[in-house]
Design a protein around this motif. Sequence first.
Motif, PDB file in Angstrom:
ATOM      1  N   ASP A  98       0.841  -1.198   0.000  1.00 46.40           N
ATOM      2  CA  ASP A  98       0.000   0.000   0.000  1.00 46.40           C
ATOM      3  C   ASP A  98       0.872   1.242   0.000  1.00 46.40           C
ATOM      4  OD1 ASP A  98      -2.483  -1.308   0.162  1.00 46.40           O
ATOM      5  OD2 ASP A  98      -2.250  -1.572   2.323  1.00 46.40           O
ATOM      6  N   GLY A  99       0.271   2.362  -0.361  1.00 46.70           N
ATOM      7  CA  GLY A  99       0.931   3.653  -0.222  1.00 46.70           C
ATOM      8  C   GLY A  99       1.917   3.989  -1.316  1.00 46.70           C
ATOM      9  N   VAL A 100       1.959   3.229  -2.385  1.00 46.53           N
ATOM     10  CA  VAL A 100       2.846   3.527  -3.507  1.00 46.53           C
ATOM     11  C   VAL A 100       1.967   3.671  -4.741  1.00 46.53           C
ATOM     12  CG1 VAL A 100       4.786   2.736  -4.894  1.00 46.53           C
ATOM     13  CG2 VAL A 100       4.706   2.185  -2.472  1.00 46.53           C
ATOM     14  N   GLY A 101       1.912   4.872  -5.295  1.00 44.75           N
ATOM     15  CA  GLY A 101       1.079   5.090  -6.469  1.00 44.75           C
ATOM     16  C   GLY A 101      -0.384   5.132  -6.107  1.00 44.75           C
ATOM     17  N   THR A 102      -1.221   4.722  -7.039  1.00 37.78           N
ATOM     18  CA  THR A 102      -2.664   4.862  -6.863  1.00 37.78           C
ATOM     19  C   THR A 102      -3.349   3.650  -6.267  1.00 37.78           C
ATOM     20  OG1 THR A 102      -2.972   4.092  -9.129  1.00 37.78           O
ATOM     21  CG2 THR A 102      -2.817   6.480  -8.790  1.00 37.78           C
ATOM     22  N   ARG A 103      -2.704   2.493  -6.307  1.00 35.65           N
ATOM     23  CA  ARG A 103      -3.338   1.287  -5.781  1.00 35.65           C
ATOM     24  C   ARG A 103      -2.272   0.324  -5.270  1.00 35.65           C
ATOM     25  NH1 ARG A 103      -1.920  -1.999  -9.702  1.00 35.65           N
ATOM     26  NH2 ARG A 103      -1.875  -1.306 -11.843  1.00 35.65           N
ATOM     27  N   PRO A 104      -2.661  -0.578  -4.351  1.00 35.82           N
ATOM     28  CA  PRO A 104      -1.692  -1.581  -3.894  1.00 35.82           C
ATOM     29  C   PRO A 104      -1.241  -2.449  -5.073  1.00 35.82           C
ATOM     30  CG  PRO A 104      -3.630  -1.573  -2.497  1.00 35.82           C
ATOM     31  CD  PRO A 104      -3.941  -0.702  -3.678  1.00 35.82           C
ATOM     32  N   ARG A 105       0.038  -2.796  -5.093  1.00 38.19           N
ATOM     33  CA  ARG A 105       0.531  -3.658  -6.171  1.00 38.19           C
ATOM     34  C   ARG A 105       1.717  -4.471  -5.705  1.00 38.19           C
ATOM     35  NH1 ARG A 105       3.105   1.375  -9.440  1.00 38.19           N
ATOM     36  NH2 ARG A 105       5.235   0.673  -9.200  1.00 38.19           N
ATOM     37  N   ARG A 106       2.091  -5.439  -6.537  1.00 39.28           N
ATOM     38  CA  ARG A 106       3.161  -6.371  -6.196  1.00 39.28           C
ATOM     39  C   ARG A 106       4.409  -6.209  -7.038  1.00 39.28           C
ATOM     40  NH1 ARG A 106       0.195 -12.173  -5.281  1.00 39.28           N
ATOM     41  NH2 ARG A 106      -0.891 -11.542  -3.416  1.00 39.28           N
ATOM     42  N   SER A 107       4.362  -5.494  -8.131  1.00 38.10           N
ATOM     43  CA  SER A 107       5.510  -5.396  -9.022  1.00 38.10           C
ATOM     44  C   SER A 107       5.955  -3.946  -9.155  1.00 38.10           C
ATOM     45  CB  SER A 107       5.143  -5.956 -10.401  1.00 38.10           C
ATOM     46  OG  SER A 107       6.262  -5.939 -11.248  1.00 38.10           O
ATOM     47  N   PHE A 108       7.263  -3.732  -8.987  1.00 32.30           N
ATOM     48  CA  PHE A 108       7.836  -2.395  -9.051  1.00 32.30           C
ATOM     49  C   PHE A 108       9.085  -2.433  -9.912  1.00 32.30           C
ATOM     50  CE2 PHE A 108       5.704  -3.021  -5.061  1.00 32.30           C
ATOM     51  CZ  PHE A 108       4.895  -1.890  -4.958  1.00 32.30           C
ATOM     52  N   SER A 109       9.222  -1.444 -10.777  1.00 36.72           N
ATOM     53  CA  SER A 109      10.426  -1.305 -11.596  1.00 36.72           C
ATOM     54  C   SER A 109      10.975   0.089 -11.398  1.00 36.72           C
ATOM     55  CB  SER A 109      10.102  -1.513 -13.074  1.00 36.72           C
ATOM     56  OG  SER A 109       9.654  -2.824 -13.293  1.00 36.72           O
ATOM     57  N   GLY A 110      12.296   0.195 -11.381  1.00 34.89           N
ATOM     58  CA  GLY A 110      12.919   1.494 -11.243  1.00 34.89           C
ATOM     59  C   GLY A 110      14.387   1.356 -10.909  1.00 34.89           C
ATOM     60  N   GLU A 111      15.002   2.498 -10.613  1.00 32.74           N
ATOM     61  CA  GLU A 111      16.420   2.496 -10.266  1.00 32.74           C
ATOM     62  C   GLU A 111      16.592   2.030  -8.832  1.00 32.74           C
ATOM     63  OE1 GLU A 111      20.188   5.528  -9.602  1.00 32.74           O
ATOM     64  OE2 GLU A 111      18.425   6.258 -10.679  1.00 32.74           O
ATOM     65  N   LEU A 112      17.510   1.107  -8.626  1.00 31.44           N
ATOM     66  CA  LEU A 112      17.845   0.644  -7.286  1.00 31.44           C
ATOM     67  C   LEU A 112      18.709   1.722  -6.650  1.00 31.44           C
ATOM     68  CD1 LEU A 112      17.852  -1.643  -5.173  1.00 31.44           C
ATOM     69  CD2 LEU A 112      19.841  -2.587  -6.358  1.00 31.44           C
ATOM     70  N   VAL A 113      18.176   2.401  -5.623  1.00 28.30           N
ATOM     71  CA  VAL A 113      18.898   3.519  -5.021  1.00 28.30           C
ATOM     72  C   VAL A 113      19.499   3.176  -3.653  1.00 28.30           C
ATOM     73  CG1 VAL A 113      17.677   5.306  -6.299  1.00 28.30           C
ATOM     74  CG2 VAL A 113      16.785   4.554  -4.080  1.00 28.30           C
ATOM     75  N   GLY A 114      19.109   2.040  -3.095  1.00 27.60           N
ATOM     76  CA  GLY A 114      19.672   1.666  -1.809  1.00 27.60           C
ATOM     77  C   GLY A 114      19.440   0.204  -1.495  1.00 27.60           C
ATOM     78  N   ALA A 115      20.373  -0.365  -0.744  1.00 23.44           N
ATOM     79  CA  ALA A 115      20.258  -1.753  -0.298  1.00 23.44           C
ATOM     80  C   ALA A 115      21.071  -1.900   0.981  1.00 23.44           C
ATOM     81  CB  ALA A 115      20.763  -2.707  -1.377  1.00 23.44           C
ATOM     82  N   ASP A 116      20.380  -2.158   2.083  1.00 22.68           N
ATOM     83  CA  ASP A 116      21.091  -2.385   3.337  1.00 22.68           C
ATOM     84  C   ASP A 116      20.864  -3.837   3.760  1.00 22.68           C
ATOM     85  OD1 ASP A 116      18.529  -2.463   4.476  1.00 22.68           O
ATOM     86  OD2 ASP A 116      18.644  -0.404   5.200  1.00 22.68           O
ATOM     87  N   ASP A 117      21.048  -4.154   5.011  1.00 27.45           N
ATOM     88  CA  ASP A 117      20.885  -5.534   5.463  1.00 27.45           C
ATOM     89  C   ASP A 117      19.429  -5.943   5.647  1.00 27.45           C
ATOM     90  OD1 ASP A 117      23.612  -5.950   5.467  1.00 27.45           O
ATOM     91  OD2 ASP A 117      23.847  -5.376   7.573  1.00 27.45           O
ATOM     92  N   VAL A 118      18.501  -4.975   5.571  1.00 29.01           N
ATOM     93  CA  VAL A 118      17.101  -5.252   5.866  1.00 29.01           C
ATOM     94  C   VAL A 118      16.186  -5.106   4.652  1.00 29.01           C
ATOM     95  CG1 VAL A 118      15.150  -4.529   7.321  1.00 29.01           C
ATOM     96  CG2 VAL A 118      17.464  -4.488   8.239  1.00 29.01           C
ATOM     97  N   ALA A 119      16.479  -4.133   3.774  1.00 28.86           N
ATOM     98  CA  ALA A 119      15.538  -3.814   2.695  1.00 28.86           C
ATOM     99  C   ALA A 119      16.256  -3.197   1.499  1.00 28.86           C
ATOM    100  CB  ALA A 119      14.483  -2.831   3.217  1.00 28.86           C
ATOM    101  N   VAL A 120      15.506  -3.113   0.394  1.00 25.97           N
ATOM    102  CA  VAL A 120      15.975  -2.414  -0.806  1.00 25.97           C
ATOM    103  C   VAL A 120      15.066  -1.218  -1.047  1.00 25.97           C
ATOM    104  CG1 VAL A 120      16.929  -4.485  -1.855  1.00 25.97           C
ATOM    105  CG2 VAL A 120      14.613  -3.808  -2.422  1.00 25.97           C
ATOM    106  N   THR A 121      15.618  -0.174  -1.659  1.00 29.51           N
ATOM    107  CA  THR A 121      14.837   1.014  -1.983  1.00 29.51           C
ATOM    108  C   THR A 121      14.967   1.284  -3.469  1.00 29.51           C
ATOM    109  OG1 THR A 121      15.223   1.924   0.227  1.00 29.51           O
ATOM    110  CG2 THR A 121      14.476   3.463  -1.465  1.00 29.51           C
ATOM    111  N   LEU A 122      13.817   1.492  -4.100  1.00 26.22           N
ATOM    112  CA  LEU A 122      13.759   1.775  -5.535  1.00 26.22           C
ATOM    113  C   LEU A 122      13.162   3.144  -5.767  1.00 26.22           C
ATOM    114  CD1 LEU A 122      11.833  -1.307  -6.946  1.00 26.22           C
ATOM    115  CD2 LEU A 122      14.263  -1.104  -6.754  1.00 26.22           C
ATOM    116  N   ALA A 123      13.674   3.813  -6.791  1.00 29.42           N
ATOM    117  CA  ALA A 123      13.017   5.012  -7.305  1.00 29.42           C
ATOM    118  C   ALA A 123      12.131   4.500  -8.431  1.00 29.42           C
ATOM    119  CB  ALA A 123      14.046   6.018  -7.806  1.00 29.42           C
ATOM    120  N   ALA A 124      10.906   4.106  -8.074  1.00 23.37           N
ATOM    121  CA  ALA A 124       9.955   3.562  -9.045  1.00 23.37           C
ATOM    122  C   ALA A 124       9.335   4.706  -9.834  1.00 23.37           C
ATOM    123  CB  ALA A 124       8.879   2.752  -8.327  1.00 23.37           C
ATOM    124  N   ASP A 125       8.641   4.365 -10.892  1.00 22.41           N
ATOM    125  CA  ASP A 125       8.045   5.371 -11.757  1.00 22.41           C
ATOM    126  C   ASP A 125       7.111   6.331 -11.018  1.00 22.41           C
ATOM    127  OD1 ASP A 125       9.427   4.182 -13.844  1.00 22.41           O
ATOM    128  OD2 ASP A 125       7.737   2.892 -14.381  1.00 22.41           O
TER     129      ASP A 125
END
Length: 144
Positions: A98-125
Amino acid sequence: MTTSIQDTVEARLRDAAPAVEVLLAEVVSGGTLRVVIDHPDGVTLDLCAEVTHHLGELREQYAIEVSSPGTERPLVKPEHFRRYVGRRVRVRTREPLDGVGTRPRRSFSGELVGADDVAVTLAADDGMVTVPYAGIHRSNLIEE
């Protein structure tokens, strides 16, 4: 304690072929064990045959398919993600976010801007999205 097929394959290759990196090991439809490998000198047909040979006991349970990562390399471990920060990726989650774009979804594409030991962060469209590793179903590089 249950051992994943990824752990099993990595353990079998650790001593037999220490330079081989197991990027992904998964059981797919029809009882096929798909193993995606990498090697500092590249992946050859001979290396794929060698890895298949080292997985002899598993050949009794599965048809084994060993291949190179190709251009849409799978990303499974935190170190895989860290290595490719700045590249375009696709991340598919186990559950809709939830909370990304207009509706809940399962697939995200974009630039990988961060990766730590817990999670990844994408700059999605449609904005930034952070996905914990536990929530990732599948992820791979996107050919640029």
